[in-house]
Motif scaffolding. Structure first.
Motif, PDB file in Angstrom:
ATOM      1  N   MET A 274       0.841  -1.198   0.000  1.00  0.00           N
ATOM      2  CA  MET A 274       0.000   0.000   0.000  1.00  0.00           C
ATOM      3  C   MET A 274       0.885   1.261   0.000  1.00  0.00           C
ATOM      4  O   MET A 274       1.906   1.297   0.664  1.00  0.00           O
ATOM      5  CB  MET A 274      -0.860  -0.039   1.277  1.00  0.00           C
ATOM      6  CG  MET A 274      -1.452   1.273   1.648  1.00  0.00           C
ATOM      7  SD  MET A 274      -1.523   1.463   3.445  1.00  0.00           S
ATOM      8  CE  MET A 274      -1.913   3.177   3.580  1.00  0.00           C
ATOM      9  N   ARG A 275       0.438   2.253  -0.761  1.00  0.00           N
ATOM     10  CA  ARG A 275       1.166   3.521  -0.778  1.00  0.00           C
ATOM     11  C   ARG A 275       0.333   4.584  -0.087  1.00  0.00           C
ATOM     12  O   ARG A 275      -0.874   4.670  -0.328  1.00  0.00           O
ATOM     13  CB  ARG A 275       1.388   3.970  -2.230  1.00  0.00           C
ATOM     14  CG  ARG A 275       2.740   3.605  -2.774  1.00  0.00           C
ATOM     15  CD  ARG A 275       2.972   4.102  -4.187  1.00  0.00           C
ATOM     16  NE  ARG A 275       1.762   4.180  -4.981  1.00  0.00           N
ATOM     17  CZ  ARG A 275       1.442   5.230  -5.750  1.00  0.00           C
ATOM     18  NH1 ARG A 275       2.227   6.278  -5.817  1.00  0.00           N
ATOM     19  NH2 ARG A 275       0.335   5.223  -6.475  1.00  0.00           N
ATOM     20  N   LEU A 276       0.962   5.394   0.735  1.00  0.00           N
ATOM     21  CA  LEU A 276       0.234   6.486   1.397  1.00  0.00           C
ATOM     22  C   LEU A 276       0.645   7.812   0.750  1.00  0.00           C
ATOM     23  O   LEU A 276       1.818   8.173   0.749  1.00  0.00           O
ATOM     24  CB  LEU A 276       0.558   6.525   2.894  1.00  0.00           C
ATOM     25  CG  LEU A 276      -0.115   7.650   3.683  1.00  0.00           C
ATOM     26  CD1 LEU A 276      -1.632   7.485   3.693  1.00  0.00           C
ATOM     27  CD2 LEU A 276       0.419   7.714   5.109  1.00  0.00           C
ATOM     28  N   LEU A 277      -0.327   8.499   0.179  1.00  0.00           N
ATOM     29  CA  LEU A 277      -0.063   9.814  -0.412  1.00  0.00           C
ATOM     30  C   LEU A 277      -0.614  10.880   0.531  1.00  0.00           C
ATOM     31  O   LEU A 277      -1.653  10.668   1.156  1.00  0.00           O
ATOM     32  CB  LEU A 277      -0.785   9.938  -1.762  1.00  0.00           C
ATOM     33  CG  LEU A 277      -0.584   8.788  -2.749  1.00  0.00           C
ATOM     34  CD1 LEU A 277      -1.516   8.943  -3.942  1.00  0.00           C
ATOM     35  CD2 LEU A 277       0.861   8.778  -3.215  1.00  0.00           C
TER      36      LEU A 277
ATOM     37  N   ALA B 184      -6.346  -3.709   6.106  1.00  0.00           N
ATOM     38  CA  ALA B 184      -7.564  -3.167   5.494  1.00  0.00           C
ATOM     39  C   ALA B 184      -7.334  -2.732   4.035  1.00  0.00           C
ATOM     40  O   ALA B 184      -8.304  -2.579   3.287  1.00  0.00           O
ATOM     41  CB  ALA B 184      -8.060  -1.977   6.308  1.00  0.00           C
ATOM     42  N   PHE B 185      -6.085  -2.503   3.683  1.00  0.00           N
ATOM     43  CA  PHE B 185      -5.811  -2.034   2.322  1.00  0.00           C
ATOM     44  C   PHE B 185      -5.051  -3.104   1.543  1.00  0.00           C
ATOM     45  O   PHE B 185      -4.009  -3.583   1.991  1.00  0.00           O
ATOM     46  CB  PHE B 185      -4.993  -0.736   2.360  1.00  0.00           C
ATOM     47  CG  PHE B 185      -5.614   0.316   3.240  1.00  0.00           C
ATOM     48  CD1 PHE B 185      -6.842   0.880   2.899  1.00  0.00           C
ATOM     49  CD2 PHE B 185      -4.998   0.717   4.419  1.00  0.00           C
ATOM     50  CE1 PHE B 185      -7.428   1.838   3.722  1.00  0.00           C
ATOM     51  CE2 PHE B 185      -5.577   1.673   5.247  1.00  0.00           C
ATOM     52  CZ  PHE B 185      -6.803   2.232   4.895  1.00  0.00           C
ATOM     53  N   ALA B 186      -5.579  -3.451   0.386  1.00  0.00           N
ATOM     54  CA  ALA B 186      -4.951  -4.514  -0.409  1.00  0.00           C
ATOM     55  C   ALA B 186      -3.568  -4.069  -0.860  1.00  0.00           C
ATOM     56  O   ALA B 186      -3.344  -2.878  -1.109  1.00  0.00           O
ATOM     57  CB  ALA B 186      -5.824  -4.825  -1.624  1.00  0.00           C
ATOM     58  N   PRO B 187      -2.637  -5.018  -0.995  1.00  0.00           N
ATOM     59  CA  PRO B 187      -1.300  -4.663  -1.486  1.00  0.00           C
ATOM     60  C   PRO B 187      -1.415  -3.964  -2.842  1.00  0.00           C
ATOM     61  O   PRO B 187      -2.270  -4.323  -3.645  1.00  0.00           O
ATOM     62  CB  PRO B 187      -0.604  -6.017  -1.635  1.00  0.00           C
ATOM     63  CG  PRO B 187      -1.375  -6.975  -0.790  1.00  0.00           C
ATOM     64  CD  PRO B 187      -2.772  -6.453  -0.710  1.00  0.00           C
ATOM     65  N   GLY B 188      -0.597  -2.954  -3.024  1.00  0.00           N
ATOM     66  CA  GLY B 188      -0.596  -2.264  -4.315  1.00  0.00           C
ATOM     67  C   GLY B 188      -1.605  -1.135  -4.407  1.00  0.00           C
ATOM     68  O   GLY B 188      -1.599  -0.376  -5.380  1.00  0.00           O
ATOM     69  N   THR B 189      -2.474  -0.981  -3.416  1.00  0.00           N
ATOM     70  CA  THR B 189      -3.446   0.120  -3.501  1.00  0.00           C
ATOM     71  C   THR B 189      -2.821   1.400  -2.945  1.00  0.00           C
ATOM     72  O   THR B 189      -1.855   1.373  -2.180  1.00  0.00           O
ATOM     73  CB  THR B 189      -4.741  -0.173  -2.718  1.00  0.00           C
ATOM     74  OG1 THR B 189      -4.390  -0.472  -1.364  1.00  0.00           O
ATOM     75  CG2 THR B 189      -5.521  -1.314  -3.306  1.00  0.00           C
ATOM     76  N   ALA B 190      -3.410   2.511  -3.361  1.00  0.00           N
ATOM     77  CA  ALA B 190      -2.945   3.801  -2.859  1.00  0.00           C
ATOM     78  C   ALA B 190      -4.030   4.414  -1.978  1.00  0.00           C
ATOM     79  O   ALA B 190      -5.218   4.342  -2.286  1.00  0.00           O
ATOM     80  CB  ALA B 190      -2.630   4.729  -4.030  1.00  0.00           C
TER      81      ALA B 190
END
Ligand SMILES: Cc1ncc(COP(=O)(O)O)c(C=O)c1O
Length: 291
Positions: free
Chosen positions: A1-4, A272-278
């Motif tokens: 997951m990426r956090l912007l 809670a956040f799928a791998p690769g989602t932002a």
């Protein structure tokens, strides 16, 4: 997951006020406050109402923003402050800033404050303060009304395509209400209430109804991260915020932003956040002044 990080805290540097009569402004505090205030200030200017009257607690960012906008755009401003015990005491840094920006502060007791939004009580309050109702533009607590919500739609639009989930800390729900309406199909907004009480679902729906005639889908709340209520904190939250500041070089506003970031970090750890989602986190404000 990426956090912007959506840096709404920087928004004031590039503000454009599109009315030639008023000119560009540099509003403090910046962030979601400007999104909410701008359409209201425009309506106030157009209606010729030159006194902004609004409501808030002793640490209200909204009071500060209204006072700053008033000074910069040539409106008089009056802040109705919750807590008559504050009258006559030295002002805290937040209220001192309001006063320095020319805001007249009217302290009312908590019972009166709770009723202050009711029309009969507003009328009495304006009369007591010697204000002509025809010159007054009223802004609700937190600045959240239908116009404010429409002002936050652009925040959602600017995040289209950027992330699957957009997180925002919530006080009145106005920012979330507008933001969610501006997102694309397939995106969802996730609100983190910083007040206790579980009222925000209904409040956000009401604000969406007022602004768009009906609630929009695609937003949810996670009510687990208010830390006991507004301005409540814990050693754990404080050390989390300090650590985040050190790692990322971002001054973390404690009343709202810290709780959202803590909530997001917890959710990420929960999977809670799928791998690769932002995930985009809206940095809605800057820390309180300390002097
Ligand atoms: C820094 C910050 N973040 C978030 C919010 C929440 O905004 P809203 O009341 O629209 O939910 C506020 C509002 O006071 C704020 O000052």
């Amino acid at each position: 997951m990426r956090l912007l990080l959506k840096r709404e805290d920087l928004i004031h540097a590039t503000l454009e006020w599109d009315s030639a009569a008023l000119g560009p402004v540099d509003l403090y505090p910046p962030g979601n406050k400007w999104r909410k205030l701008a359409p209201n200030l425009r309506a106030a200017a157009e209606s010729g109402r030159r006194t902004l009257v609004t409501f808030g607690g002793a640490y209200s960012n909204h009071l500060r923003a209204t006072a700053a906008a008033g000074r910069l755009l040539g409106f008089a401003s009056v802040g109705v402050v919750r807590g008559d015990e504050l009258a006559g005491r030295p002002l805290n840094p937040s209220l001192a800033r309001c006063a320095a920006d020319g805001m007249r502060l009217v302290f009312v007791d908590r019972a009166a404050y709770r009723r202050a939004a009711e029309p009969a009580h507003v009328a009495a309050l304006l009369a007591d303060a010697g204000l002509d109702p025809d010159s007054v533009y009223l802004l609700p607590e937190g600045g959240s009304n239908a116009l404010a919500v429409t002002g936050c739609v652009d925040l959602g639009r600017e995040l289209r395509g950027a992330a699957e989930t957009v997180a925002v800390p919530c006080g009145t729900g106005g920012t979330l209400a507008g933001l969610a309406a501006g997102l694309d199909a397939g995106q969802r907004a996730l609100g983190f209430p910083v007040l206790r009480g579980g009222f925000l679902d209904a409040a956000t729906r009401d604000l969406q109804r007022a602004a768009f005639a009906a609630p929009t889908a695609a937003w949810t709340l996670d009510d687990r991260f208010h830390f006991g209520g507004f301005a409540r904190t814990s050693a754990e939250l404080e050390s989390f915020a300090a650590d985040f500041e050190q790692r990322h070089g971002l001054a973390v506003e404690r009343l709202y932003v810290a709780k959202m970031l803590y909530g997001l970090t917890t959710l990420a750890a929960e999977g809670a956040f799928a791998p690769g989602t932002a995930v985009a986190a809206v940095i809605t404000g800057v820390p309180e002044p300390t002097a």
